[in-house]
Write an enzyme that holds these catalytic residues in place. Structure first.
Site, PDB file in Angstrom:
ATOM      1  CD  GLU A 112      -2.398   1.873   0.365  1.00 55.89           C
ATOM      2  OE1 GLU A 112      -2.096   2.644  -0.434  1.00 55.89           O
ATOM      3  OE2 GLU A 112      -3.188   0.656  -0.157  1.00 55.89           O
ATOM      4  CG  ASP A 139       5.107   2.478  -6.927  1.00 53.49           C
ATOM      5  OD1 ASP A 139       3.510   3.526  -7.442  1.00 53.49           O
ATOM      6  OD2 ASP A 139       4.642   2.202  -7.737  1.00 53.49           O
ATOM      7  CG  ASP A 160      -8.623  -3.865  -5.304  1.00 49.31           C
ATOM      8  OD1 ASP A 160      -9.262  -3.588  -6.317  1.00 49.31           O
ATOM      9  OD2 ASP A 160      -8.925  -3.962  -4.523  1.00 49.31           O
TER      10      ASP A 160
END
Length: 294
Positions: A112, A139, A160
Site C-alpha cells: 500500500e 508503490d 487492486d
C-alpha cells in the site's frame, strides 16, 4: 482499492444518515471513515468524486459487502491452495483477511502506497497482521520490480490499486504487466480489479492480451466492475470447475460468496475477443488513463 459502485454515487453514501468517525488528509488524498447504521466504509474524497474503497458490516464482519471482492474468488477456480499471495492496494484489508482465514498457512504480503490507509485499516477495519500476513508501504510497481530482482514468485497476485479516480497509469501498462508476469509462479493467477464500462476497457483488454494471451473476464451482467484473470494457461473444464465449486462452496458461504454463481460469470477471451484488433496498447509512453477513463 477499486470498488464495485465506483461509476455511480455509492448506494451507501447517504450523507444525511452517515456519521464520520475519522477524517484526515494524507500525502495522497482525503481519507474518510464513516458509518451508516451497521455499515462502516473507508472513502477517498477527491476533486471529482467520493468513492467507497472498503466497507464492512460491523455486526457481521465476515460477510463481504462489495460484489467485486466476491468475484475475485473466481481465482480459486483456476488455481488451487495458494501459498504465496501478493496484494497491491490494501483498502481496509478485506481481501487479505478472508484469504488468511481460508489459507492460514499461506504467506500474504500487502503493498500500500499510503501509510495513512494502512493505519486506518488497522484501527477501523480489523486488518489482521501475523507472521504470515505482512505489509509494505511502497508503490506497487517499485515493489514488483524489486521482487523480480530477488526472483520472488507468487501464485496469486491481486491488483487492486486505486488513486481515487482510477487505477494509477503506471499500473496499467504493458511494461508493468510484463513485470507482474515475471513474479508469477507456475500455475498461478493474476486477478486484476478493473471496469467493464470505462473508455479504457478496450485498451486495457488489448494490453492484458499482449502480455498474457487469452485471459478470463469475470463480470456481472450490469457491466460495472470486472475481474481479469490473467496468466492462466487454460480455462478449467466443466468437470474441474464442478469439483472445485463443490470443495469451495461451503468454505466461502460465510463470506456471502456464491462461487457456483460466480463461475457462470467467467468468460475466456479465446473465442470472445470484444475489442478491435487494432486497439492501441497502453505503454509507459502511451497511457492516457486520465483522458480515457469513463
Amino acid at each position: 482499492m477499486l470498488k464495485y459502485l465506483f461509476l455511480a454515487a455509492s448506494v451507501f453514501s447517504g450523507a444525511a444518515f452517515s456519521n464520520v468517525i475519522h477524517e484526515e488528509r494524507s500525502l495522497y488524498r482525503n481519507i474518510i471513515v464513516d458509518e451508516t447504521r451497521d455499515l462502516r466504509c473507508l472513502k477517498f474524497n477527491t476533486k471529482s468524486s467520493q468513492t467507497s474503497q472498503s466497507c464492512m458490516y460491523k455486526n457481521d464482519p465476515d460477510k463481504l459487502v462489495f460484489n467485486y471482492t466476491k468475484l475475485t474468488f473466481a481465482s480459486l477456480l483456476v488455481t488451487q491452495s495458494p501459498k504465496n499471495v501478493l496484494i497491491i492496494g490494501l483498502g481496509g484489508g478485506t481481501l487479505s483477511n478472508v484469504i488468511h482465514e481460508l489459507y492460514p498457512a499461506a504467506k500474504i504480503h500487502n503493498v500500500e502506497i499510503d501509510p495513512a490507509v494502512l493505519k486506518v485499516a488497522r484501527d477501523y477495519f480489523n486488518f489482521i497482521e501475523t507472521d504470515n500476513v505482512t505489509s509494505s508501504v511502497q508503490d506497487g510497481r517499485i515493489f514488483i520490480k524489486r521482487a523480480a530482482i530477488k526472483k520472488q514468485k507468487y501464485d496469486w497476485i491481486i491488483l487492486d490499486a486505486f488513486n481515487g479516480d482510477y487505477i494509477p497509469e503506471h499500473l496499467l501498462t504493458k511494461e508493468f504487466f510484463e513485470e507482474v508476469k515475471s513474479v508469477l509462479a507456475e500455475g498461478g493467477v493474476i486477478a486484476a480489479n478493473t471496469f467493464s464500462s470505462s473508455k479504457l476497457y478496450e485498451h486495457e483488454s488489448a494490453t492484458y492480451h499482449s502480455v498474457f494471451g487469452d485471459f478470463i473476464n469475470v463480470s456481472l451482467p450490469n457491466r460495472s466492475n470486472r475481474i481479469v484473470l490473467a496468466g492462466v494457461k487454460a480455462m478449467p473444464t466443466q468437470a474441474q470447475l464442478n469439483e472445485r465449486i463443490k470443495a469451495l462452496a461451503p468454505r466461502l458461504k460465510k463470506y456471502d460468496v456464491d462461487i457456483k454463481a460466480i463461475s457462470t460469470y467467467m468468460q475466456s477471451t479465446k473465442n470472445n475477443q470484444d475489442w478491435p484488433a487494432n486497439t492501441k496498447i497502453l505503454t509507459d509512453q502511451y497511457s492516457p488513463a486520465n483522458l480515457l477513463n469513463f
